[in-house]
Write an enzyme that holds these catalytic residues in place. Structure first.
Site, short mmCIF file in Angstrom:
data_model
loop_
_atom_site.label_atom_id
_atom_site.label_comp_id
_atom_site.label_asym_id
_atom_site.label_seq_id
_atom_site.Cartn_x
_atom_site.Cartn_y
_atom_site.Cartn_z
N HIS A 24 13.87 35.89 -26.56
CA HIS A 24 13.99 35.07 -27.79
C HIS A 24 12.46 35.29 -28.38
O HIS A 24 11.34 35.11 -28.15
CB HIS A 24 14.03 33.60 -27.15
CG HIS A 24 15.47 33.12 -27.03
ND1 HIS A 24 16.38 32.75 -27.85
CD2 HIS A 24 16.02 33.43 -25.83
CE1 HIS A 24 17.45 32.60 -27.32
NE2 HIS A 24 17.36 33.09 -25.97
N LYS A 41 5.99 24.76 -20.31
CA LYS A 41 4.81 25.56 -19.91
C LYS A 41 4.59 25.41 -18.33
O LYS A 41 3.84 26.23 -17.73
CB LYS A 41 3.58 24.74 -20.60
CG LYS A 41 3.04 25.41 -21.90
CD LYS A 41 2.55 26.64 -21.89
CE LYS A 41 2.46 27.24 -23.09
NZ LYS A 41 3.50 28.37 -23.44
N TYR A 94 3.22 28.77 -27.67
CA TYR A 94 4.47 28.58 -27.04
C TYR A 94 4.53 29.91 -26.38
O TYR A 94 5.19 29.90 -25.28
CB TYR A 94 5.57 28.47 -28.16
CG TYR A 94 6.78 28.25 -27.58
CD1 TYR A 94 7.47 26.68 -27.62
CD2 TYR A 94 7.86 29.24 -27.03
CE1 TYR A 94 8.70 26.54 -27.02
CE2 TYR A 94 9.00 29.08 -26.67
CZ TYR A 94 9.57 27.60 -26.44
OH TYR A 94 10.84 27.37 -26.03
N PRO A 139 8.36 18.84 -20.24
CA PRO A 139 8.83 20.12 -20.45
C PRO A 139 9.18 20.57 -21.97
O PRO A 139 9.53 21.81 -22.11
CB PRO A 139 10.18 19.88 -19.83
CG PRO A 139 10.40 18.43 -19.80
CD PRO A 139 9.27 17.71 -19.70
N TYR A 172 14.89 22.61 -31.50
CA TYR A 172 14.17 21.32 -30.81
C TYR A 172 14.21 20.34 -32.03
O TYR A 172 13.77 20.87 -33.17
CB TYR A 172 12.48 21.83 -30.77
CG TYR A 172 12.46 22.68 -29.53
CD1 TYR A 172 12.24 23.88 -29.32
CD2 TYR A 172 11.81 22.02 -28.38
CE1 TYR A 172 12.00 24.53 -28.36
CE2 TYR A 172 11.52 22.63 -27.12
CZ TYR A 172 11.56 23.94 -27.12
OH TYR A 172 11.28 24.78 -26.07
C1 PHB Z 1 15.63 24.96 -20.71
O1 PHB Z 1 16.09 25.91 -21.10
O2 PHB Z 1 15.68 24.19 -19.63
C2 PHB Z 1 14.24 24.64 -21.56
C3 PHB Z 1 13.84 25.39 -22.62
C4 PHB Z 1 13.01 24.91 -23.25
C5 PHB Z 1 12.09 23.63 -23.03
C6 PHB Z 1 12.52 23.02 -21.83
C7 PHB Z 1 13.54 23.40 -21.13
O3 PHB Z 1 10.96 23.66 -23.81
#
Ligand code: PHB
Length: 398
Positions: free
Chosen positions: A79, A304, A392, A300, A208
């Site tokens: 990604h 990280k 990130y 989460p 997000y």
């Molecule tokens: C996930 O795909 O589980 C996931 C992806 C990004 C995040 C947290 C969880 O920031």
């Protein structure tokens, strides 16, 4: 009479066989440093524990460069950005263009499966279903720990170094005396409701979303399985949530004038994930070293957790390699300080992403608007976008 323990001698005794413990074990074995991994859970349970899925490029390289034949390159999904959605509008960030970096979406349980397979292939000594009950003599040069296997047989591991890789509820961490330790923590007034659904992707990149109804994250697992989360009360009961209710909650959090809607499908997994920020200082005591969630936990939102654990593994592996090849404990002595520098950067990033994207239920309206002002600042500035993109995708390993 107490059962006599069977003695196992090794160089590094690793408590915890999740991704961090197995990665360390794998690197040590490749360098000819004998080690044993003791894990409380069984292989099946860990394989089915769903965790975040974003790997920094450096974490991917640690797997591929060390010959973990995995499916990360074939099954992982590269990604090159994310979409920050607020006020009902999309704000795409292009990581490749901003900082010349990408991340790979590859679920943490798959990383575990690949590492466990690599350890089995290389005849690594990894024992599942074993409970560590005592850690002894870490202040000496002959630290030990005791464990019982599934049959109830008692063992005592005699090692040169012990590593606590036993997750956020770490037994190893709890053995450090009060006089040497300091804990730092934040608890958040919300949790994430996570689902897995059989549905096509709703958007090419992860979304997000900050919305007046709370945060939502639209992530993915494959072309046909998607992972999504929405902010909820920490005491939320998954049984109170029908599929329809979940979809309408998620949809209202990503809705906007552009008419964006999620592609839906049957939901086959529902879990509430509590989250907190935690750091134990120092990450070592005598001959015992903590790595990954055993030493620190991040919420989460910044994805990280595993990346930080792998960064610890890299620093500790280099220190152990130097210790066993030269006899010098200099790098081992510097492990905690060096690892903690990155830990605190990741703590800051995870806290920042969390507070900018989530609205506590009883949020002061000023604070909710302020978070939107922050999102606007970040997305309208190239420097702001680069700051987020660099954090990130991951700062260079030391
Ligand atoms: C996930 O795909 O589980 C996931 C992806 C990004 C995040 C947290 C969880 O920031």
């Amino acid at each position: 009479m107490a059962q006599a323990a069977r003695i196992l001698k090794t160089k590094v005794g690793i408590i915890g066989g999740g991704p961090a413990g197995l990665m360390l074990s794998h690197l040590l074995s490749k360098s000819g440093i004998e080690n044993i991994v003791i894990e409380m859970r069984d292989h099946e349970t860990i394989s089915n524990t769903h965790r975040a899925g974003i790997l920094e490029a450096q974490a991917v390289s640690m797997l591929t460069d060390s010959g973990v034949e995995g499916r990360v390159l074939t099954h992982g999904d590269e990604h090159a950005g994310i979409d920050l959605r607020f006020n009902g509008e999309s704000h795409p960030l292009d990581f490749r263009e901003l900082v010349d970096a990408t991340v790979t979406l590859y679920a943490q349980n798959e990383v575990f499966v690949d590492l466990a397979a690599a350890r089995a292939r290389d005849n690594g000594d990894v024992r599942f279903n074993c409970e560590v009950t005592e850690i002894l003599d870490v202040e000496t040069s002959t630290p030990k720990f005791r464990f019982t296997d599934a049959e109830g047989t008692l063992f005592e591991v005699h090692a040169d170094v012990i590593v606590g890789a036993d997750g956020s509820r770490s037994f190893a961490r709890r053995q450090m005396p009060d006089s040497v330790k300091q804990d730092f923590k934040v608890t958040y007034p919300f949790a994430w409701f996570g689902i897995l659904t059989e549905a096509p992707k709703s958007s090419p990149e992860l979304i997000y979303a900050n919305s007046p109804h709370g945060f939502a994250l639209i992530s993915q697992r494959s072309e046909t399985v998607q992972r999504m989360y929405f902010q909820c009360d920490p005491n939320e009961n998954v049984d109170d949530w029908s599929e329809d209710r979940i979809w309408s909650e998620l949809n209202q959090r990503v809705a906007g004038p552009d008419g964006f809607e999620l592609k839906t499908g049957p939901i086959f997994d529902k879990t509430v994930l509590g989250f907190r920020s935690f750091v134990r200082q120092p990450l070592s005591h005598g001959r015992m070293f903590l790595i990954g969630d055993a030493g620190h936990t991040v919420p989460p939102t910044g994805a990280k957790g595993l990346n930080l654990a792998f960064a610890d593994v890299k620093v500790l592996f280099e220190a152990l390699d130097s210790f066993f090849s030269t006899g010098s404990g200099k790098l081992l002595g510097g492990y905690s300080d060096l690892a903690l520098k990155r830990v605190w950067k990741a703590q800051n990033f995870s806290y920042w992403m969390t507070s900018m994207l989530h609205t506590p239920v009883d949020a002061d309206p000023f604070m909710a608007q302020r978070a939107l002002g922050e999102l606007e600042t970040v997305t309208s500035s190239r420097y702001g976008q680069q700051y987020l993109a660099e954090s990130y995708t991951g700062w260079p390993h030391s």
